[in-house]
Each structure stands twice: as C-alpha cells, then as structure tokens.
Scaffold this active site. Structure first.
Site, short mmCIF file in Angstrom:
data_model
loop_
_atom_site.label_atom_id
_atom_site.label_comp_id
_atom_site.label_asym_id
_atom_site.label_seq_id
_atom_site.Cartn_x
_atom_site.Cartn_y
_atom_site.Cartn_z
N SER A 87 3.47 8.99 -1.91
CA SER A 87 2.01 8.94 -2.00
C SER A 87 1.34 10.30 -2.13
CB SER A 87 1.45 8.19 -0.80
OG SER A 87 1.93 8.74 0.41
N HIS A 131 2.28 2.29 -3.88
CA HIS A 131 1.69 2.99 -5.03
C HIS A 131 2.36 2.62 -6.35
CE1 HIS A 131 -1.08 5.65 -2.91
NE2 HIS A 131 -0.18 5.61 -1.93
N LYS A 191 -4.51 -1.42 -2.81
CA LYS A 191 -4.56 -0.33 -3.81
C LYS A 191 -4.79 -0.96 -5.19
CE LYS A 191 -1.72 2.58 -0.83
NZ LYS A 191 -2.78 3.26 -0.09
N1 PMP Z 1 2.66 2.64 2.37
C1 PMP Z 1 2.30 3.67 1.58
C2 PMP Z 1 3.36 4.38 0.80
C3 PMP Z 1 0.95 4.03 1.46
O1 PMP Z 1 0.57 5.05 0.69
C4 PMP Z 1 -0.02 3.30 2.20
C5 PMP Z 1 -1.52 3.60 2.07
N2 PMP Z 1 -1.95 4.79 2.53
C6 PMP Z 1 0.41 2.28 3.03
C7 PMP Z 1 1.74 1.95 3.08
C8 PMP Z 1 -0.57 1.50 3.86
O2 PMP Z 1 -1.22 0.54 3.10
P1 PMP Z 1 -2.59 -0.08 3.59
O3 PMP Z 1 -3.67 0.87 3.17
O4 PMP Z 1 -2.66 -1.40 2.91
O5 PMP Z 1 -2.51 -0.23 5.07
#
Ligand code: PMP
Length: 392
Positions: free
Chosen positions: A180, A208, A239
């Site tokens: 990310s 992502h 996302k």
């Molecule tokens: N896994 C990854 C790799 C992420 O980038 C994120 C979001 N920041 C999440 C999980 C968490 O997802 P959510 O925003 O739906 O809680």
C-alpha cells in the site's frame, strides 16, 4: 489535562518534530476533485480507484435499500443480523473471486484480524512479509502462533523461513497483493511455488488489487493465473468497490469455520442495508464495465510517466499507487502543504508508516480523473517540487 500528561508530552514532541497533523476536512462528495476550505482541489489521495464512491448506481441502490430495509440491521450476523442481501453479496464475491465461498466483515482491517486470529494456534507458524499492512501485523499479534517475518519480497529469505519451520503443524505465508505504500506487486507465482514445495498455506491481502488487477479486477491471484492455488484471499469493499467493509474468499470449510470463530464477525453488528446494497451494485459494475479499469490504467501510466519525466523518485511502483519519495519527514509535509496550496491533495506519508528516510507524498489516480486534471496536477508537482529543491 490531569491524567493525560504522558499523552500531552508525546503530542508536544510530535509538534516540535513537525509530525503532528490535523485531519483534512472534505466538504464535497469524493471524486477527481474535492472541496477543501471552500476551494476545489484535485484529489490524488483517495483509494476510490474506479470512482465508485458516488456512482449513480451505488447511490441509487443505497437509497432503495434504506427505504425498503431501514438504516440499520439491529444485530450481529450470527444472531439476527443476516439479511438476504448479505448472503447475496457473499455469493457474488465468491463467484467474482473464483472461490467456493466468501464472508464479509466490517472492514478490511477487521477481516485480517478476524481471519488470522481464528485460524492460527500456538503449534502453527505465520510467515509474513516485513512490509505487510498494519491490519495483518495486528492480526498476527492477536495469535499465539510463532511469527517469522521475511525481508520484503525476498524469496530467498522466505525459503529459509520455510526450511527453518518444518516442525510446525501448519505454516501460513501472508502477503499484501499490492503493497500500500510503494505500489509494488507481490511475487505471488514464486510465493505459491515455494508454498507448494514446502506444504504451506498462502493468504493474500488484495485490498489495493481488487478492482485494479486481473480480469474485471479480480485481483493478484487472477492476474498471475493462480486461481485455485491461493488458499485465502482477503479484500476490502472500501477502496475500488467504493463503500465500506472487508471480505475473505476461499474454500467452504474456511468460511464455515470463520462463521463460528471469526471474532469481529461474531461480536460486531452487520453492515447496514445501504452499505450492502451499494457493494452489490459495485460488483455488478466491475463485471459489466471493464472499461473503467482500462481507464484507471491509462491514467496510471500517464501520471506515473509524467512524474518520472519530471525527475521524481516513484520507487518501485507498478500500480496506481505511486509514491513520490522525498526523504525527510518534514519535507514530505512541506511538499504536501505546498501541493494543496496550489490545488492538489496528495498527503504526506511518514515514519512510522514508512522508513524514517523514505518519507513521501503518496498519489493514487482514479478512473475518474480527466487528462486535463492529471496534466494540471503534474504542473503543480513540477512547480512545488522545484520550489522545494526536490527536482531541478
Ligand atoms: N489491507 C491493506 C493492504 C490496506 O491498505 C488496507 C487499507 N488501509 C486495509 C487492509 C484495511 O482496509 P479497510 O480500510 O477496509 O479497513
């Protein structure tokens, strides 16, 4: 305030170091542009990859669901909070991910926490990439399994970890599909080969990658032609899908187990009808309008090339997540502030989220951006970057 002196001291230190941040308040709907402080700026900091957050089909589905089913569900899933639409969404997700079944959690974050804490015991080992997302790290912390962290995307170190842990009952390799903060893709084919060789289970967090990579945005597993060879696929509904929530897709036995043991699933109330209905509409759009994903990639290539031609360091990004690495924490914040003053929202990401000397502003283009907006953003990056001496 009395009792919180230690917190005050830490915040004071953050202020002195320039790492204390105020929340950015958005005054409009999410989109290629947003309004901040009464001014329209180009949005390069959202995860709204396909522009679905305010897509008319999603908002219509949400409104109709509120009218038909109300604002909330009144219970956790396992008591009286599973509506037919929750079941419909999970069936669609399983078909989309080419798995036997899927289960929705309140967020991507709680999905990782719920899955890892449920399936790992003290006699197991979890082998995790060092740059995995915080929710994976926290999920691992909730287990009593042995932990082994391997160097970022380093397959030799992963193999060593697998060799060192042959005596454990189960070995689980866990990785982000797309990282990310850097936007690079995990070497999934090699990870799966090693897992098969050493009889380990693979779990991929495609937060992502879903809606971004693979046929109709099915994610990294499908992108690499590995359908059926990755045991656990985690994704988010917040996302590219544009709404809120997380899910895990995999074999029926895993999903049945998580229904009984996944603690956020068991003990936290289910998604309201508006959220669930909007997610269903979003999956339909992914299947019916693949041109959105093509536009996302067109925009990604244009913007990334533009940044690189200007002389910015975009690291190892291979996806729409494109960091502009500047080094020092304070410089990343100054850069971000200047970009905003010139009309572009691209927030700074600094230690401890990334290494101390690798502070950056992170950009994410979406399918909604027009060429003109992206060119305008590149002009702003050039001006701000030159003024701060980041580029010549
Ligand atoms: N896994 C990854 C790799 C992420 O980038 C994120 C979001 N920041 C999440 C999980 C968490 O997802 P959510 O925003 O739906 O809680």
């Amino acid at each position: 305030m009395k009792g919180f002196e230690h917190l005050e001291a830490e915040l004071k230190e953050m202020k002195e170091q320039g790492t204390f941040r105020k929340l950015t308040l958005i005054e409009s709907e999410q989109g290629s542009k947003v309004q901040i402080n009464g001014k329209e700026v180009i949005q390069l900091s959202s995860n709204n990859y396909l522009g679905l957050t305010s897509h008319p089909r999603l908002t219509k589905a949400a409104l109709e669901a509120v009218e038909a089913y109300g604002a909330g569900t009144g219970s956790v899933r396992t008591i009286a909070g599973t509506f037919t639409m929750h079941d419909e969404l999970e069936r669609k997700l399983a078909v989309f991910k080419h798995t036997e079944a899927a289960l929705v959690f309140q967020s991507g974050f709680t999905t990782n926490q719920g899955v890892l804490s449920a399936i790992l015991s003290p006699e197991d080992v979890v082998i995790s990439d060092e740059l995995n997302h915080a929710s994976i790290i926290d999920g691992i912390r909730l287990t009593k399994a042995k932990r082994r962290v391997y160097k970022h995307v380093d397959m030799a170190d992963l193999e060593t970890a697998l060799q060192e842990t042959q005596s454990f009952r189960k070995r689980l390799i866990v990785t982000d599909g797309v990282f990310s903060m850097d936007g690079n893709i995990a070497p999934l084919p090699q990870i799966v080969e090693l897992a098969e060789q050493y009889d380990a289970i693979v779990m991929v967090d495609d937060a992502h990658a879903s809606g971004v990579l693979g046929q109709n945005g099915r994610g990294t597993v499908n992108h690499f032609g590995l359908d059926g060879r990755v045991h656990i696929q985690v994704g988010t509904l917040s996302k590219a899908i544009g709404v809120l929530g997380g899910y895990v897709a995999g074999p029926r036995v895993l999903i049945d187990y998580l229904i009984h043991k996944g603690r956020p699933f068991l003990f936290s109330t289910s998604h309201p009808p508006a959220v669930t209905a909007a997610c269903i509409a979003a999956i339909d759009i992914l299947l019916e309008e693949p041109e959105l994903i093509e536009k996302l990639w067109d925009n990604t290539r244009f913007f990334k090339d533009g940044l690189q031609q200007l002389g910015f360091d975009t690291g190892k990004s291979e996806t729409p997540v494109t960091p502009v690495i500047v080094g020092e924490t304070a410089l990343a914040h100054q850069f971000s502030d200047k970009l905003l003053a010139y009309g572009v929202l691209a927030l700074g990401i600094t230690f401890p989220t990334v290494a101390k000397d690798a502070a950056r502003v992170r950009t994410i283009v979406t399918a909604q951006h027009s060429r003109e907006e992206l060119q305008q953003a590149l002009d702003v990056f050039a001006k701000a970057g030159r003024e701060l001496g980041i580029i010549d």
